[in-house]
Design an enzyme around this catalytic site. Structure first.
Site, PDB file in Angstrom:
ATOM      1  CE  LYS A 217      -3.822   1.840   2.868  1.00  0.00           C
ATOM      2  NZ  LYS A 217      -4.570   1.577   4.117  1.00  0.00           N
ATOM      3  CB  SER A 294      -7.920   3.189   3.007  1.00  0.00           C
ATOM      4  OG  SER A 294      -7.073   2.696   4.018  1.00  0.00           O
ATOM      5  N   GLY A 315      -7.061   0.533   9.962  1.00  0.00           N
ATOM      6  CA  GLY A 315      -7.444   1.354  11.109  1.00  0.00           C
ATOM      7  C   GLY A 315      -8.940   1.350  11.359  1.00  0.00           C
ATOM      8  N   GLY A 316      -9.709   0.919  10.338  1.00  0.00           N
ATOM      9  CA  GLY A 316     -11.164   0.827  10.465  1.00  0.00           C
ATOM     10  C   GLY A 316     -11.711  -0.181   9.480  1.00  0.00           C
ATOM     11  N   GLY A 317     -10.945  -1.288   9.308  1.00  0.00           N
ATOM     12  CA  GLY A 317     -11.329  -2.317   8.343  1.00  0.00           C
ATOM     13  C   GLY A 317     -10.596  -2.201   7.021  1.00  0.00           C
ATOM     14  CB  SER A 318      -7.975   0.129   5.855  1.00  0.00           C
ATOM     15  OG  SER A 318      -8.709   1.290   6.126  1.00  0.00           O
TER      16      SER A 318
END
Length: 611
Positions: A217, A294, A315-318
């Site tokens: 990434k 993301s 950080g939130g399902g990325s």
């Protein structure tokens, strides 16, 4: 058209004023309105709360992102939205627990099992046990397929690299372009491939990842690429130093084929990034649908066959959302398990790194190489040794799988039907399903949003002031919302983190893992206007993160495994979450879970690099 904002602003002000004037307001002393949370005692159950908001794109997104960054937006519109979406919940709670600002958990002391197989032995067994991809219809080409080609002499890493370069040239000329890999360098790819070819010739390979194509990434520093983090303004010069995960992959002999696309600054869950350096990556199963974000490009690259391994951050399902939407495996490690040194520090308390792979066995192999303490990274320094114990056990006897059925069922009907059948399949392999209660999930949702957005706003404040006009419209709106949270909100959210971690300790004393659907819906459709201005869909963001946030807030690991498809042909996955540092049990369950899907559908966009 020029007069439209003048008409819209009063129309927006009116309901806001009515709401704030006539809605329920705090009266009397603070003690009269605060809901006290007794230490260790969960609040009364309430079902997951859905919020509705219009999907904004084009002109309306431009207007909204402008409005929320004006005095009107900051003092009237955004406070209204905060209350409408229950983001002010923390202000009504009186939580006694001390705050936990970093979800780092001490490892449990366990007996050393001298007879246990080494991780190297288990990874070797995993590779040998995986059937050839050509034996049962379509299957993704994984690590074993590459290694078989190399050791048999059918192909060399150099030949594979040439195929990859040709594919990278082709995939972004297609209509629509895949946009999975956004930076790559022919010379760099060939240098790594030729070195790997020489090692195979000399029988001196470095690891099971030697010669395996991987991507990272764009959030990670990778020499010699620009560390843009999904923006047009960061990374103006090529990187001269690798992130720890990039360095470890090089040391393992992997071929880094480039850096992958991502949602700008990790601020969304669709992967929608319309800026000139990135554009919107396409879902290989349905190119007119989003990949999820993301870590959008990593999932798209793996699902499209460009490489069997991608690395993302979560950080939130990325990691887990795009892996689920693209029909591949995604592992978010325990907080601190895999070093994030050299990644852009967007949120220091919620982000973990992890692999996106074609199979659970491949995820286990990558995990075993990346998971260890890093002196350059402050978290996870006292973590226990990463193992794959019992991963190759013939069944799941003795394992207790926790399910909160009320929470589990908060998803689309198609997703629920397939995931319920997947749970029954695990039960048929000897595991027992135990009903558990996940308390205060609405509080978890709000606490996670406050933590991650507050930390991102803090990190990005200089960028927001200096590069506001260069940011995507959605990013401007998200960071404007983040400015609404106060220090008291942040502290109370971290008090909630303490409570939720305590509840999980109690739950994991009775079960080995927690099962949920991965995402409550399948990948959403890309609209034409998204290609130009992006989009903002608050309702979808809330829905997509529903089953993700608990692991990010508390730091526990999570694994998503594809278990089926919707009637439209979009992938559906199940999530397994475990206690801190116990990735091994997730991988053991996941290895069996991926057998539930009796057929793997070939993505619409798929490149067979080994053909």
């Amino acid at each position: 058209m020029a007069l439209l904002p003048l008409i819209l602003v009063p129309l927006t002000v009116l309901p806001a004023v009515l709401y704030l004037c006539c809605g329920r307001r705090h009266t009397g002393s603070a003690a009269a309105v605060l809901q006290r949370r007794e230490p260790g005692r969960p609040a009364a159950r309430s079902p997951p709360r859905d919020t509705w908001a219009p999907r904004l794109c084009g002109f309306w997104l431009r207007l909204f992102s402008h409005a929320v960054n004006t005095a009107f937006g900051q003092f009237l519109l955004l406070p209204l939205l905060v209350r409408m979406h229950n983001l002010s919940l923390m202000r009504s709670l009186d939580i006694c627990e001390d705050p936990t600002f970093i979800p780092e958990v001490a490892a449990e002391v366990t007996e050393d099992k001298s007879e246990a197989k080494s991780t190297l032995d288990i990874t070797k067994q995993l590779i040998e046990a995986r059937p050839n991809s050509s034996s049962t219809g379509f299957s993704f080409k994984g690590i074993k397929d590459y290694l078989d080609c190399y050791w048999s002499g059918k192909l060399t890493p150099s030949q594979v690299a040439k195929n990859i370069i040709a594919t990278l040239e082709d995939c972004d000329k297609s209509t629509p372009p895949l946009r999975a890999i956004v930076q790559w360098d022919r010379e760099q790819i060939m240098l790594m491939a030729e070195a790997s070819t020489a090692r195979y010739r000399n029988k001196s390979t470095l690891s099971h990842l030697d010669g395996i194509p991987v991507c990272l990434k764009e959030e990670f520093k990778v020499v010699p690429y620009h560390h843009r983090v999904g923006t047009v303004y960061l990374g103006t010069e090529p990187e001269t130093e690798d992130a720890t995960v990039a360095k470890k992959l090089r040391e393992a002999g992997a071929i880094i084929i480039g850096v992958s696309n991502m949602h700008e600054l990790g601020t969304g869950t669709t992967g929608c990034n319309p800026n000139r350096y990135h554009k919107i990556p396409r879902n290989p199963y349905k190119p007119n649908h989003f990949t999820g974000g993301s870590s959008s490009g990593s999932a798209a690259a793996v699902a499209a066959g460009l490489c069997p391994v991608g690395i993302g951050t979560d950080g939130g399902g990325s990691v887990r959302i795009p892996a689920s939407f693209c029909g591949v495996v995604g592992l978010k490690g325990t907080f601190g398990r895999i070093s994030c040194h050299g990644s852009y520090p967007l949120s220091y308390s919620t982000v973990s790194a992890g692999p996106i792979c074609t199979s659970v066995a491949d995820a286990a192999i990558v995990y075993s190489i990346l998971a260890e303490p890093d002196p350059l990274y402050p978290y996870g320094l006292k973590q226990p040794k990463a193992t794959l114990s019992d991963m190759c056990a013939p069944d799941l006897k003795g394992l207790k799988l926790g399910v909160d059925w009320t929470f589990f069922k908060a998803c689309d009907a198609e997703v629920l039907t397939i995931c319920e059948k997947a749970v029954e399949y695990l039960k048929s392999l000897g595991a027992s399903v135990v009903e558990v209660s996940l308390p205060e999930m609405e509080e978890v949702k709000i606490a996670h949003v406050i933590c991650i957005l507050s930390e991102m706003r803090d990190m990005l404040q200089p960028d927001f002031n200096k590069h506001f006009q260069e940011m995507n419209l959605e990013t401007r709106a998200t960071l404007a919302l983040a400015s609404q949270f106060t220090a008291l909100d942040y502290i109370t959210a971290n008090r909630q983190r303490t409570r939720s971690m305590r509840f999980l300790r109690e739950i994991f004393a009775t079960v080995n893992c927690i099962l949920t659907p991965a995402v409550a819906s399948t990948a959403p459709r890309i609209h034409e206007s998204d290609l130009l201005t992006g989009s903002n869909d608050t309702s979808f963001i809330v829905q997509s993160m529903r089953f993700m946030q608990l692991a990010n807030l508390t730091g526990i690991p999570g694994l998503v495994v594809p278990v089926g498809y919707s009637t439209a042909g979009l992938p559906i996955s199940l999530q397994v979450m475990g206690k801190w540092w116990d990735e091994a049990v997730l991988l053991r369950i996941g290895l069996k879970l991926e057998q539930f899907r009796n057929q793997t559908k070939k993505p619409s966009i798929y490149y067979d690099i080994l053909a």
